[in-house]
Scaffold this motif. Structure first.
Motif, PDB file in Angstrom:
ATOM      1  N   GLY A   1     -99.890 135.288 -60.420  1.00 20.90           N
ATOM      2  CA  GLY A   1     -98.704 135.612 -61.071  1.00 20.90           C
ATOM      3  C   GLY A   1     -98.626 136.192 -62.370  1.00 20.90           C
TER       4      GLY A   1
ATOM      5  N   ARG B   1     -94.445 135.363 -58.893  1.00 29.58           N
ATOM      6  CA  ARG B   1     -95.222 134.311 -58.440  1.00 29.58           C
ATOM      7  C   ARG B   1     -95.640 134.620 -56.908  1.00 29.58           C
TER       8      ARG B   1
ATOM      9  N   TRP C   1    -103.981 135.063 -61.151  1.00 29.69           N
ATOM     10  CA  TRP C   1    -102.870 133.905 -61.569  1.00 29.69           C
ATOM     11  C   TRP C   1    -103.267 133.619 -62.973  1.00 29.69           C
TER      12      TRP C   1
END
Length: 427
Positions: A256, A237, A37
């Motif tokens: 994401g 995401r 992420w």
């Protein structure tokens, strides 16, 4: 062929992928590392759902409102997962604003689901904290009504599900690049729908797609009915940080990335002719002689995707097959297409056989000059289809999202696929 082995690669923020020794035409000890992420973004939701019901305090302004409004989580609820959404049921009007604040009064960013069923914070909430939410709706006469709730999140979970995302920020991928998410341990069937609701993909230009899970639940793929259009932007995401994943486990963190799709390049290999045809944007660039797997170690027939590229590496099967049967060979221009160890790569030792007979351990052998030319042309996510061999590609042996029809692919979704999307003709 060496038997397929899988293990989740540990993922940390801002991963740097480093070269490792490879198992030649077998094994997957150094499969490419999933991306981590890299920031927060508004949720983009392919499907919606209302969390558990609960009635909250409400008020109205400007007269008698025709709106009926309830909000969740219920007021006073404790031990709420940090993935909590602000859900609501509304009739006689529509929701206009949702405001969520922490105990210090700081606003939490977020966005509505596309179907308007809930509001999703842009990142996981903090553990063991109190939050206050206010939802405002308006009726056709312009009269507003508000409903409020407060809740407290749970502490840090004892058991977590490891996650990975095979997509990196600001990279350009081939037209067959699926969104690939990995879970360790795998997600059981009964828990997949709730997890899938937290897996958001947005495409620009818009190309609706669907998720499909592998049988083990260790991976899920997202694709559209057909290859992505050149220039498409993928915004992903995987919002499972702190989200229940089954068995008392919770997702380790949100992941994401935003990436782009490049030009169309498609490779087609025909075992009958022992040739590879390379087509870019509809134009044949070159036809390459190849040597595929011999009968004892055949290449897999099916549509695969380039998952990893190494200009120079070492294929080493001695640890798996032993010093008598295994081998250790330096390889140039290796492009992985299966977890079980099939690659497209330079094979100067088989040039005399290329275009004539199969002598490899399952890989697609090409000459050094053709291997370098191809290596310079390809992107991660470019498709390669092999036809006419003695072996069929196993589902999950690589990014096999395209080795099935669209109708077959969507059967793997844990949520209903919209009828209009399901009816589309796909690759």
């Amino acid at each position: 062929m060496v038997s397929m082995r899988r293990s989740l690669v540990a993922v940390v923020a801002l991963v740097v992928v480093t070269p490792l020794a490879l198992a030649a035409c077998g094994g997957d000890e150094d499969k490419p590392t999933p991306a981590a992420w890299v920031g927060t973004s508004p949720s983009v939701a392919p499907s919606g759902g209302v969390p558990e019901s609960g009635v909250a305090e409400s008020g109205q302004t400007g007269g008698t409102s025709a709106v009926s409004l309830t909000v969740t989580p219920a007021t006073g609820k404790k031990n709420v997962p940090v993935s909590a959404e602000i859900g609501f049921k509304v009739s006689g009007g529509k929701v206009t604003t949702v405001a969520l604040k922490d105990a210090s009064g700081k606003a939490v960013a977020g966005a509505l689901r596309d179907d308007g069923s809930a509001w999703v914070p842009s990142k996981p909430l903090k553990t063991s904290k109190k939050y206050d939410a206010t939802v405002t709706a308006v009726d056709s006469a312009g009269v507003t009504k508000t409903a409020s709730t407060s809740f407290t999140t749970m502490g840090k979970p004892g058991k977590r599900t490891g996650t990975g995302l095979y997509l990196f920020d600001d990279r350009t991928y081939g037209v067959a690049m699926p969104v690939v998410v990995e879970f360790s341990p795998g997600i059981k069937k009964k828990d997949r729908a709730a997890v899938q609701k937290r897996m958001f993909v947005k495409t620009s230009p818009e190309q609706p797609g669907a998720w499909s899970w592998t049988a083990s639940g260790t991976q899920a793929y997202y694709r559209a009915p057909n290859y992505w259009k050149t220039g498409t932007e993928l915004s992903v995401r995987i919002a499972v940080g702190g989200h229940p994943t089954g068995g008392g486990r919770y997702g380790d963190q949100d992941r994401g990335a935003t990436a782009k799709i490049g030009r169309s390049l498609v490779m087609k290999v025909d075992n009958k002719t022992k040739k590879m045809t390379v087509v870019q944007d509809g134009k044949t660039l070159r036809t390459l002689p190849v040597s595929l797997g011999k009968k004892s170690t055949p290449s897999s027939s099916g549509t695969m995707v380039i998952m990893e590229k190494k200009a120079a590496t070492v294929f080493d099967t001695t640890a798996e097959l032993g010093p008598d049967e295994g081998y250790r060979t330096e390889i140039e221009y290796a492009q992985r297409i299966t977890w079980s160890g099939q690659y497209v790569h330079s094979a100067p030792w088989s040039v005399g056989s290329q275009g004539r007979r199969n002598v490899s351990h399952g890989c697609v052998n090409v000459s050094p000059s053709n291997a370098r030319w191809l290596f310079d042309k390809t992107l991660i996510g470019d498709p390669i289809t092999v036809r006419g061999t003695e072996d069929k590609l196993d589902a999950g042996n690589g990014w096999t999202a395209w080795d099935m029809s669209w109708k077959e692919f969507i059967k793997g979704s844990a949520l209903p696929v919209p009828a209009e999307l399901a009816a589309q003709e796909g690759a």
